[in-house]
Design an enzyme around this catalytic site. Structure first.
Site, short mmCIF file in Angstrom:
data_model
loop_
_atom_site.label_atom_id
_atom_site.label_comp_id
_atom_site.label_asym_id
_atom_site.label_seq_id
_atom_site.Cartn_x
_atom_site.Cartn_y
_atom_site.Cartn_z
N GLY A 16 39.62 37.57 59.12
CA GLY A 16 38.66 38.25 60.00
C GLY A 16 38.91 37.95 61.47
O GLY A 16 38.90 38.87 62.31
N GLU A 35 42.49 27.71 65.96
CA GLU A 35 42.49 27.41 64.52
C GLU A 35 42.78 25.93 64.34
O GLU A 35 43.73 25.40 64.90
CB GLU A 35 43.55 28.29 63.82
CG GLU A 35 43.93 27.87 62.41
CD GLU A 35 42.77 27.87 61.42
OE1 GLU A 35 42.03 28.88 61.36
OE2 GLU A 35 42.59 26.86 60.71
N CYS A 43 42.83 32.96 52.74
CA CYS A 43 43.55 33.98 51.96
C CYS A 43 45.05 33.70 51.93
O CYS A 43 45.67 33.72 50.87
CB CYS A 43 43.27 35.37 52.55
SG CYS A 43 44.13 36.65 51.65
N CYS A 48 44.04 34.06 48.18
CA CYS A 48 44.61 35.29 47.59
C CYS A 48 46.13 35.26 47.41
O CYS A 48 46.64 35.58 46.34
CB CYS A 48 44.29 36.52 48.43
SG CYS A 48 42.82 36.42 49.42
N LYS A 51 47.61 32.38 45.21
CA LYS A 51 47.06 32.65 43.86
C LYS A 51 47.85 33.76 43.17
O LYS A 51 48.26 33.65 42.03
CB LYS A 51 45.57 33.01 44.01
CG LYS A 51 44.84 33.39 42.75
CD LYS A 51 44.91 34.85 42.38
CE LYS A 51 44.50 35.83 43.42
NZ LYS A 51 43.11 35.89 43.74
N ALA A 115 37.63 24.10 66.98
CA ALA A 115 36.80 24.48 68.13
C ALA A 115 35.34 24.11 67.89
O ALA A 115 34.88 24.11 66.74
CB ALA A 115 36.93 25.96 68.41
N TYR A 177 35.23 34.28 39.89
CA TYR A 177 36.59 34.73 40.20
C TYR A 177 37.62 33.61 40.02
O TYR A 177 38.63 33.74 39.33
CB TYR A 177 36.68 35.14 41.67
CG TYR A 177 36.12 36.47 42.07
CD1 TYR A 177 36.96 37.56 42.27
CD2 TYR A 177 34.76 36.64 42.32
CE1 TYR A 177 36.47 38.78 42.71
CE2 TYR A 177 34.26 37.86 42.75
CZ TYR A 177 35.11 38.92 42.94
OH TYR A 177 34.62 40.12 43.38
N ILE A 178 37.38 32.50 40.74
CA ILE A 178 38.41 31.45 40.80
C ILE A 178 38.59 30.81 39.43
O ILE A 178 39.72 30.53 39.00
CB ILE A 178 38.05 30.41 41.89
CG1 ILE A 178 38.06 31.09 43.26
CG2 ILE A 178 39.02 29.23 41.87
CD1 ILE A 178 37.73 30.19 44.44
N GLU A 181 40.57 33.20 37.13
CA GLU A 181 41.94 33.38 37.63
C GLU A 181 42.79 32.14 37.35
O GLU A 181 43.91 32.24 36.84
CB GLU A 181 41.93 33.72 39.12
CG GLU A 181 41.40 35.12 39.39
CD GLU A 181 41.43 35.52 40.86
OE1 GLU A 181 41.60 34.66 41.73
OE2 GLU A 181 41.29 36.74 41.13
N ARG A 198 27.99 27.70 32.84
CA ARG A 198 26.58 27.48 32.55
C ARG A 198 25.86 28.75 32.04
O ARG A 198 24.81 28.66 31.42
CB ARG A 198 25.87 26.94 33.78
CG ARG A 198 25.82 27.91 34.94
CD ARG A 198 25.17 27.28 36.16
NE ARG A 198 25.12 28.18 37.29
CZ ARG A 198 24.66 27.85 38.49
NH1 ARG A 198 24.21 26.62 38.70
NH2 ARG A 198 24.63 28.72 39.48
N ARG A 204 29.32 36.81 36.27
CA ARG A 204 28.01 37.41 36.54
C ARG A 204 28.15 38.45 37.66
O ARG A 204 28.87 38.22 38.64
CB ARG A 204 27.03 36.30 36.97
CG ARG A 204 25.62 36.76 37.13
CD ARG A 204 24.68 35.56 37.11
NE ARG A 204 24.99 34.59 38.15
CZ ARG A 204 24.57 34.69 39.41
NH1 ARG A 204 23.84 35.71 39.79
NH2 ARG A 204 24.89 33.76 40.30
N ASP A 305 33.56 35.16 55.61
CA ASP A 305 32.89 34.26 54.65
C ASP A 305 31.83 33.38 55.31
O ASP A 305 30.88 32.97 54.64
CB ASP A 305 33.91 33.34 53.97
CG ASP A 305 34.83 34.11 53.02
OD1 ASP A 305 34.78 35.36 53.03
OD2 ASP A 305 35.60 33.47 52.29
N HIS A 438 51.34 61.09 32.47
CA HIS A 438 51.60 60.62 31.11
C HIS A 438 52.99 60.01 30.98
O HIS A 438 53.92 60.54 31.58
CB HIS A 438 51.46 61.83 30.17
CG HIS A 438 51.56 61.47 28.73
ND1 HIS A 438 50.57 60.75 28.08
CD2 HIS A 438 52.55 61.70 27.81
CE1 HIS A 438 50.94 60.59 26.81
NE2 HIS A 438 52.12 61.14 26.63
N GLU A 443 45.84 57.33 32.88
CA GLU A 443 45.48 58.72 32.55
C GLU A 443 44.16 58.79 31.77
O GLU A 443 43.50 59.82 31.76
CB GLU A 443 46.60 59.42 31.77
CG GLU A 443 46.82 58.92 30.37
CD GLU A 443 47.97 59.64 29.67
OE1 GLU A 443 48.00 60.88 29.68
OE2 GLU A 443 48.85 58.95 29.11
#
Ligand code: NDP
Length: 458
Positions: A16, A35, A43, A48, A51, A115, A177-178, A181, A198, A204, A305, A438, A443
């Site tokens: 982002g 940074e 990511c 991402c 992974k 920062a 997700y994690i 995966e 759980r 979910r 995030d 096909h 399809e």
């Protein structure tokens, strides 16, 4: 505006922040970005991208086995985890450098260091203060760990990407997700896998048929799934093994080499100086923003995030671009997130866009549901008992397609295209009028005929 050193100071060099910085610079603004770790963010560095590389690696074990059905004799294969991790690290380093060089090429001043926001127009990096007309918080998130006895013995996805060796007996905690995966990755690479969740069903929020289908396919791969189960405590034994006490449906004490917690993520706001700067956060620590990404302090925006909304890279990128366009480009711009496709790189993978059956029923009086559950052509010769699920949710009244879901090979690749159709308001008749490609699994999306109609009051 000469009183400010920069017009735009971006805190955080992830998806982002980098997009916002580059677009703002493209609009002619004086931009700096800071940074504290490595450019690329979650990511690129530990999400991402690595992974997906591990997912590719994991798939070879099944590919070697399946090849025999197609006439190949494959000698016993061996796998080197250190080789994979080194190759992955090289690619990540290349991408991270690319992020930095692209920022510089766009005219952004690139700083290294964490920062801290001092006030509405001041940011401090490595003890040096910079004034800025606008500040963007794009610091992402980090894994969340519940506090149970022995949690310090657990790993998170952060560490998984750099383990010296492939662990043999692994417990994964979580059902999102994690968790699914990494279950597919580690199982495919040769670990014994137990997943403890759980809830009643994995993933979910996803369509119930998708959740059930993935559960069945993971079970076929010998992944042990414990539902409605929790971890009570983790102890490290003298042997180095981890003894885990599990409560719930299958209570007992079990031994593992590695316990991975994949229990959600939390916004990265610690040490940012938000309280001091007067920036409001929600109860989960997410920076509160309006539709334009603006916080309660008018000169400070936030995206991705850290705002604790939809934690997906392409969403953060859209939000970052919208803030840059709002401040320095064409004017007020809201990221259009009305249709957000999403993928889970489980094995088999999931692709999904639009509403699940349950969500659609909350919003529409009646819906038509179309489903196909089949064995793909590849599995005819591979001998593998893997099934593909395809499902469409249609508004009964308008016939608009509200959701498309798939569990099966290439599902994320397929769903990306369908997301365009759904965003444009395609109807079931549009899908039906589209000539099939096909032979493919995709399809099935244009040949679905058998429908079940459900109303909200069923
Ligand atoms: P998720 O929110 O997807 O899943 C968290 C899981 O942990 C849920 O199953 C949740 O259960 C469980 N959980 C939460 N708290 C506890 C607790 N105290 N004890 C036991 N279980 C708990 O988070 P992830 O960590 O898997 O991923 C974080 C985010 O990153 C995702 O939401 C997604 O936005 C993003 N992501 C996206 C990917 C992709 O696009 N392919 C890949 C990886 C991550 P419950 O359901 O009951 O709340």
């Amino acid at each position: 505006m000469a009183e400010f050193k920069y017009q735009f100071f971006v805190v955080g060099g992830g998806s982002g922040g980098v997009r916002a910085a580059r677009i703002a610079a493209g609009h002619g603004a004086r931009v700096a970005i800071a940074e504290g770790y490595r450019y690329g963010g979650t990511c690129v560095i530990r999400g991402c991208v690595p992974k997906k590389l591990l997912v590719y690696a994991a798939h070879f074990s099944e590919d070697f086995a399946d090849a025999q059905g197609f006439g190949w004799s494959v000698p016993p294969a061996s796998f080197s985890w250190p080789h994979l991790i080194a190759a992955k690290n090289q690619e990540i380093a290349r991408l991270s450098e690319l992020y930095e060089s692209n920022l510089r090429r766009s005219g952004v001043e690139v700083l290294h260091g964490a920062a801290r926001i001092v006030d509405a127009h001041t940011v401090e990096v490595n003890g040096q203060r910079f004034s800025a007309e606008h500040i963007l918080i794009a610091t992402g998130g980090r894994p969340f760990l519940p506090s149970i006895p022995g949690i310090e013995h657990a790993l998170t996805s952060n560490e998984m990407f750099d383990l010296p060796q492939l662990p043999q007996r692994v417990l994964i905690v979580g059902g999102g997700y994690i968790a699914v995966e990494f279950a597919g990755i580690l199982k495919g690479l040769g670990a014994q896998l137990t997943l403890c969740y759980r809830g009643e069903k994995l993933l979910r929020g996803f369509d119930d048929d998708v959740r059930q289908h993935l559960h069945e396919e993971m079970t076929k791969k010998d992944i042990r799934i414990l539902l409605q189960s929790d971890i009570v405590r983790i102890d490290r034994l003298g042997s180095g093994e981890l003894q885990v006490e599990i409560s719930g449906k299958a209570p007992g004490s079990k031994l593992f080499d590695t316990v991975l917690y994949a229990t959600g993520r939390t916004p990265n706001t610690e040490g940012l100086g938000l309280t001091h700067a007067g920036v409001a956060v929600d109860t989960a620590g997410g920076v509160q923003v309006d539709a334009y990404g603006r916080t309660n302090v008018p000169s400070i925006h936030a995206v991705g995030d850290v705002t604790n909304r939809i934690a997906l890279t392409p969403v953060a990128i859209r939000e970052g671009a919208a803030v840059a366009d709002t401040l320095f480009g064409p004017g007020p711009t809201v990221a259009d997130l009305s249709v957000v496709p999403s993928a889970v790189f489980s094995q088999p993978p999931i692709g999904t866009v639009g509403f699940s059956e349950a969500e659609a029923l909350k919003r529409y009086e009646a819906i038509d549901i179309y489903r196909a559950n089949f064995r793909s052509l590849r599995q005819a010769l591979s001998g593998r008992d893997e099934r593909t699920l395809i499902k469409l949710i249609v508004d009964h009244a308008s016939q608009r397609v509200l959701g498309a879901h798939m569990v099966g090979a290439d599902a994320p690749e397929i769903i990306q295209g369908l997301a365009i159709a759904i965003r444009m308001g395609a109807t079931k008749a549009d899908f039906d009028a589209t000539v099939a490609l096909h032979p493919t699994s995709a399809e099935e999306f244009v040949t679905l005929r058998e429908k079940t109609t459900r109303t909200r009051h069923d």
